[in-house]
Design an enzyme around this catalytic site. Sequence first.
Site, short mmCIF file in Angstrom:
data_model
loop_
_atom_site.label_atom_id
_atom_site.label_comp_id
_atom_site.label_asym_id
_atom_site.label_seq_id
_atom_site.Cartn_x
_atom_site.Cartn_y
_atom_site.Cartn_z
N LYS A 47 0.82 -1.22 0.00
CA LYS A 47 0.00 0.00 0.00
C LYS A 47 0.85 1.27 0.00
O LYS A 47 0.54 2.23 -0.71
CB LYS A 47 -0.88 -0.08 1.25
CG LYS A 47 -1.65 1.13 1.63
CD LYS A 47 -2.65 0.73 2.73
CE LYS A 47 -2.00 0.29 4.03
NZ LYS A 47 -1.66 1.41 4.92
N ARG A 69 -7.90 4.03 10.60
CA ARG A 69 -7.67 2.61 10.87
C ARG A 69 -8.90 1.93 11.46
O ARG A 69 -8.92 0.72 11.64
CB ARG A 69 -6.51 2.43 11.85
CG ARG A 69 -5.16 2.77 11.25
CD ARG A 69 -4.06 2.46 12.25
NE ARG A 69 -2.79 2.99 11.82
CZ ARG A 69 -1.99 2.38 10.96
NH1 ARG A 69 -2.33 1.21 10.46
NH2 ARG A 69 -0.85 2.94 10.60
N ARG A 120 8.39 -9.07 7.44
CA ARG A 120 8.56 -7.69 7.89
C ARG A 120 9.82 -7.56 8.75
O ARG A 120 10.12 -8.39 9.58
CB ARG A 120 7.33 -7.28 8.69
CG ARG A 120 7.34 -5.84 9.08
CD ARG A 120 5.94 -5.35 9.27
NE ARG A 120 5.37 -5.86 10.52
CZ ARG A 120 4.25 -5.35 11.03
NH1 ARG A 120 3.62 -4.40 10.40
NH2 ARG A 120 3.77 -5.84 12.15
N ARG A 155 10.33 -8.24 14.53
CA ARG A 155 9.62 -8.08 15.80
C ARG A 155 9.16 -9.44 16.30
O ARG A 155 8.77 -10.30 15.53
CB ARG A 155 8.41 -7.16 15.61
CG ARG A 155 8.79 -5.71 15.51
CD ARG A 155 7.64 -4.84 15.10
NE ARG A 155 6.32 -5.40 15.47
CZ ARG A 155 5.19 -4.71 15.42
NH1 ARG A 155 5.21 -3.47 15.04
NH2 ARG A 155 4.05 -5.27 15.74
N ARG A 177 -3.97 -11.53 15.32
CA ARG A 177 -4.08 -10.09 15.13
C ARG A 177 -5.03 -9.76 13.96
O ARG A 177 -5.85 -8.86 14.03
CB ARG A 177 -2.69 -9.52 14.86
CG ARG A 177 -2.52 -8.06 15.18
CD ARG A 177 -1.06 -7.71 15.39
NE ARG A 177 -0.28 -7.84 14.17
CZ ARG A 177 1.00 -8.22 14.13
NH1 ARG A 177 1.65 -8.49 15.25
NH2 ARG A 177 1.65 -8.33 13.00
#
Length: 209
Positions: free
Chosen positions: A16, A88, A122, A155, A166
Amino acid sequence: MTARRIVLLGPPGSGKGTQAVRLAAWLGVPHISTGDLLRSEVQNRTTLGLQAQGFMDRGELVPDQLVAEMIRKRIEGVTGFVLDGFPRNINQAKILETVTAVDRVLHFQLNREEIIRRLSARRVCPQCGHVYNLISSPPQHDNLCDTCKTLLVQRSDDTPEVIERRIDVQYAREIGPMLEFYRKRNVLREIDAQGDIESVYQAAQRALE
Ligand SMILES: [Zn+2]
């Protein structure tokens, strides 16, 4: 007429951010990443930036209304924008509506397996906080931050199990109701984000006609 006030929605890893930059250049309007906007207001010690800093110093989230005011200031006098990172959830969408009308909302869609695969790719810079994705937005040099050359890390909550949970929570609580909100206003367009950057870009361009 091509839509010019654009909001981009989609999971991290959907590419995005990359599409936002290209679409903004194509339309000749600013690309507004709310993360960057917040950082620059804080760094420049603007009135809004100092207020935001106060919340962060107390370990609190910067209120949606404050972020919305930053957006209001940023889009003053422009003929359009590509907004990325806000809203969001439905509350933020309602606040944004008080700041500006939106012509088109593009939702970059990925299936679950693909979201998990991409989020597992990521990497974050522990120094400056810049987020990379080894699949959709890799750093120029292997595992090194483009800006500060620090070694990137993964992470601990970017494991498949945590990511899956999530996604479920976010879709049920935040993304689903927000999509419904924009669908009712007839501005929502679904974009299949599974393909390569070029084909997704072309689909996004068509969705703005
Ligand atoms: Zn860095």
